[in-house]
Design a protein around this motif. Structure first.
Motif, PDB file in Angstrom:
ATOM      1  N   GLY A 144       0.918  -1.128  -0.176  1.00 17.00           N
ATOM      2  CA  GLY A 144       0.043  -0.068  -0.069  1.00 17.00           C
ATOM      3  C   GLY A 144       0.885   1.226   0.035  1.00 17.00           C
ATOM      4  O   GLY A 144       0.148   2.484  -0.036  1.00 17.00           O
ATOM      5  N   TYR A 145       2.015   1.340  -0.056  1.00 13.08           N
ATOM      6  CA  TYR A 145       3.052   2.277  -0.212  1.00 13.08           C
ATOM      7  C   TYR A 145       3.287   2.609  -1.521  1.00 13.08           C
ATOM      8  O   TYR A 145       3.916   2.244  -2.445  1.00 13.08           O
ATOM      9  CB  TYR A 145       4.326   2.231   0.436  1.00 13.08           C
ATOM     10  CG  TYR A 145       4.126   1.660   1.980  1.00 13.08           C
ATOM     11  CD1 TYR A 145       3.928   2.687   3.107  1.00 13.08           C
ATOM     12  CD2 TYR A 145       4.185   0.468   2.490  1.00 13.08           C
ATOM     13  CE1 TYR A 145       3.739   2.341   4.261  1.00 13.08           C
ATOM     14  CE2 TYR A 145       3.895   0.100   3.820  1.00 13.08           C
ATOM     15  CZ  TYR A 145       3.780   1.250   4.703  1.00 13.08           C
ATOM     16  OH  TYR A 145       3.692   0.916   6.095  1.00 13.08           O
ATOM     17  N   SER A 195       3.939   8.492   2.087  1.00 16.80           N
ATOM     18  CA  SER A 195       3.378   7.419   2.932  1.00 16.80           C
ATOM     19  C   SER A 195       4.419   6.707   3.802  1.00 16.80           C
ATOM     20  O   SER A 195       3.752   5.826   4.644  1.00 16.80           O
ATOM     21  CB  SER A 195       2.836   6.526   1.894  1.00 16.80           C
ATOM     22  OG  SER A 195       3.582   5.552   0.878  1.00 16.80           O
ATOM     23  N   ALA A 236      -7.526  -1.086   7.371  1.00 16.56           N
ATOM     24  CA  ALA A 236      -6.841  -0.144   7.381  1.00 16.56           C
ATOM     25  C   ALA A 236      -5.920   0.105   6.295  1.00 16.56           C
ATOM     26  O   ALA A 236      -5.532   1.283   5.586  1.00 16.56           O
ATOM     27  CB  ALA A 236      -5.769   0.229   8.651  1.00 16.56           C
ATOM     28  N   LEU A 237      -5.136  -0.967   5.861  1.00 22.08           N
ATOM     29  CA  LEU A 237      -4.277  -1.033   4.613  1.00 22.08           C
ATOM     30  C   LEU A 237      -4.969  -0.711   3.632  1.00 22.08           C
ATOM     31  O   LEU A 237      -4.651  -0.050   2.533  1.00 22.08           O
ATOM     32  CB  LEU A 237      -3.354  -2.415   4.359  1.00 22.08           C
ATOM     33  CG  LEU A 237      -2.831  -2.683   3.556  1.00 22.08           C
ATOM     34  CD1 LEU A 237      -1.756  -1.562   3.280  1.00 22.08           C
ATOM     35  CD2 LEU A 237      -1.981  -4.059   3.245  1.00 22.08           C
ATOM     36  N   THR A 285      -7.899   0.966   3.038  1.00 22.85           N
ATOM     37  CA  THR A 285      -8.139   2.197   2.888  1.00 22.85           C
ATOM     38  C   THR A 285      -6.901   3.281   2.601  1.00 22.85           C
ATOM     39  O   THR A 285      -7.095   4.231   1.856  1.00 22.85           O
ATOM     40  CB  THR A 285      -8.768   2.987   4.461  1.00 22.85           C
ATOM     41  OG1 THR A 285      -9.859   2.082   4.691  1.00 22.85           O
ATOM     42  CG2 THR A 285      -8.937   4.485   4.432  1.00 22.85           C
ATOM     43  N   ARG A 286      -5.686   2.804   3.054  1.00 21.37           N
ATOM     44  CA  ARG A 286      -4.588   3.747   2.634  1.00 21.37           C
ATOM     45  C   ARG A 286      -4.330   3.378   1.244  1.00 21.37           C
ATOM     46  O   ARG A 286      -3.962   4.429   0.384  1.00 21.37           O
ATOM     47  CB  ARG A 286      -3.445   3.238   3.582  1.00 21.37           C
ATOM     48  CG  ARG A 286      -2.210   4.017   3.467  1.00 21.37           C
ATOM     49  CD  ARG A 286      -1.160   3.652   4.332  1.00 21.37           C
ATOM     50  NE  ARG A 286      -0.800   2.593   4.265  1.00 21.37           N
ATOM     51  CZ  ARG A 286      -0.543   1.426   5.190  1.00 21.37           C
ATOM     52  NH1 ARG A 286      -1.153   1.965   6.143  1.00 21.37           N
ATOM     53  NH2 ARG A 286       0.105   0.381   5.013  1.00 21.37           N
ATOM     54  N   VAL A 287      -4.414   2.339   0.840  1.00 24.04           N
ATOM     55  CA  VAL A 287      -4.305   1.841  -0.697  1.00 24.04           C
ATOM     56  C   VAL A 287      -5.079   2.629  -1.588  1.00 24.04           C
ATOM     57  O   VAL A 287      -4.930   3.367  -2.570  1.00 24.04           O
ATOM     58  CB  VAL A 287      -4.245   0.636  -1.013  1.00 24.04           C
ATOM     59  CG1 VAL A 287      -3.756   0.313  -2.544  1.00 24.04           C
ATOM     60  CG2 VAL A 287      -3.059  -0.195  -0.286  1.00 24.04           C
ATOM     61  N   SER A 296      -7.191   5.294  -0.950  1.00 26.18           N
ATOM     62  CA  SER A 296      -6.856   6.813  -0.911  1.00 26.18           C
ATOM     63  C   SER A 296      -5.471   7.348  -1.681  1.00 26.18           C
ATOM     64  O   SER A 296      -5.794   8.224  -2.378  1.00 26.18           O
ATOM     65  CB  SER A 296      -6.555   7.188   0.503  1.00 26.18           C
ATOM     66  OG  SER A 296      -7.831   6.840   1.518  1.00 26.18           O
ATOM     67  N   GLY A 297      -4.304   6.632  -1.514  1.00 23.06           N
ATOM     68  CA  GLY A 297      -3.353   6.891  -2.375  1.00 23.06           C
ATOM     69  C   GLY A 297      -3.672   6.582  -3.733  1.00 23.06           C
ATOM     70  O   GLY A 297      -2.904   7.505  -4.814  1.00 23.06           O
ATOM     71  N   THR A 302     -13.644   6.286  -0.556  1.00 21.18           N
ATOM     72  CA  THR A 302     -12.078   6.787  -0.328  1.00 21.18           C
ATOM     73  C   THR A 302     -12.476   8.099   0.529  1.00 21.18           C
ATOM     74  O   THR A 302     -13.566   8.694   0.747  1.00 21.18           O
ATOM     75  CB  THR A 302     -11.445   7.160  -1.340  1.00 21.18           C
ATOM     76  OG1 THR A 302     -11.991   8.389  -1.992  1.00 21.18           O
ATOM     77  CG2 THR A 302     -11.394   6.116  -2.511  1.00 21.18           C
TER      78      THR A 302
END
Length: 302
Positions: A20-21, A26, A243-244, A246-248, A250-251, A290
């Motif tokens: 997810g980075y 991030s 959580a991962l 959502t982060r992916v 959103s990115g 998102t």
């Protein structure tokens, strides 16, 4: 800077993207021990990755600070730019009105609906309509179609292209008496050739493609719309870490927003809907919404 540009090994970049980075920002607030655990690598390797990222981020910040000072824009100029932007018609007057004139360039528009309501057809319609010439109120551009579900139908795209050409011919006939001299020269196969189709089979492929679009758009500057059908399909199936996920997502949304503004194009995200229970009632809502502020429309059957 995106992760795929970092001067590290391909396997390390792949692990970062899968976790997810997708950008240097991030990685700014994670410790080497946490990164090592997420990537399943040694702590020394994680420390080296963070060191390279920190050095690259420092160079990027230095360059960005200069460009920000030089690229200041007044609010009046921003308003003028927005008023002069072209829209892509959806071929539905009602939907165009809801969207404020159609699909806006430099913006990400998310459209959701229940299965079978016509989201894919709308996506194909937009990929065709973006090619309407400037003389007919269009953008005269090309389209990127990202298919995550395998629902793209080339036969249907051909039919929509034929109908689009027929509509332009009728418009031309209505406005001009010398119709024979101004006959539409576009053919359905010309329209299909201007749709760049990508079939995506996993969320890692989707992330990799979104990161690759920067280079692709630099080489194809006549692309004026990106359609993603659908944006959350693989993320609903393959993710257990909320959580991962959502982060992916959103990115990815942030990356698409940046591409829309940088290349002055429109991004259309087609999405599924789900039923949510709120205040003693059930309502339809976009799946995996998102955290970014997007222009969102939910299509409802009559």
């Amino acid at each position: 800077m995106e992760i795929w540009r970092l001067p590290i090994s391909a396997s390390q970049r792949g692990k970062l993207i899968s976790a997810g980075y997708t950008s240097l920002s991030s990685l700014s607030s994670i410790s080497s021990s946490d990164l090592a655990r997420e990537l399943k690598v040694s702590e020394s390797e994680a420390m080296n990755i963070l060191k390279v990222a920190s050095h690259s981020r420092g160079s990027e910040t230095s360059n960005a600070s200069c460009s920000i000072v030089e690229g200041a824009q007044s609010a009046w100029d921003m308003l003028h730019d927005e008023e002069s932007l072209m829209h892509i018609t959806t071929s539905s007057a009602d939907l165009d009105n809801i969207l404020g004139g159609g699909i806006h360039c430099k913006e990400v528009t998310e459209i959701g609906g229940v299965p079978g309501i016509g989201k894919t057809q709308l996506g194909i319609q937009v990929a065709v309509n973006v090619q309407i010439p400037n003389d007919f109120g269009g953008l005269g551009g090309k389209a990127i179609y990202i298919d995550t579900e395998g629902s793209f139908m080339v036969e249907r795209a051909f039919q929509i292209a034929e109908a689009c050409i027929e509509d332009m011919s009728e418009y031309n006939r209505f406005l001009r008496k010398d119709f024979q001299e101004c006959k539409i020269k576009m053919l359905p196969q010309d329209i299909l050739e201007n749709i760049f189709y990508f079939r995506i089979c996993s969320y890692t492929e989707q992330i990799a493609l979104i990161n690759y679009l920067d280079k692709f758009l630099s080489e194809h500057k006549d692309v004026k719309v990106i359609v993603v059908d659908s944006v959350t399909f693989h993320f609903r199936q393959d993710f257990d870490d909320m959580a991962l996920r959502t982060r992916v997502l959103s990115g990815m949304a942030l990356k698409l927003m940046n591409l829309a503004k940088r290349f002055s194009l429109a991004v259309v995200l087609l999405n599924q809907v789900t039923t949510k229970h709120t205040e003693a009632s059930f309502q339809l809502a976009l799946a995996l919404v998102t955290v970014l502020d997007l222009c969102s429309v939910t299509m409802l059957s009559r």
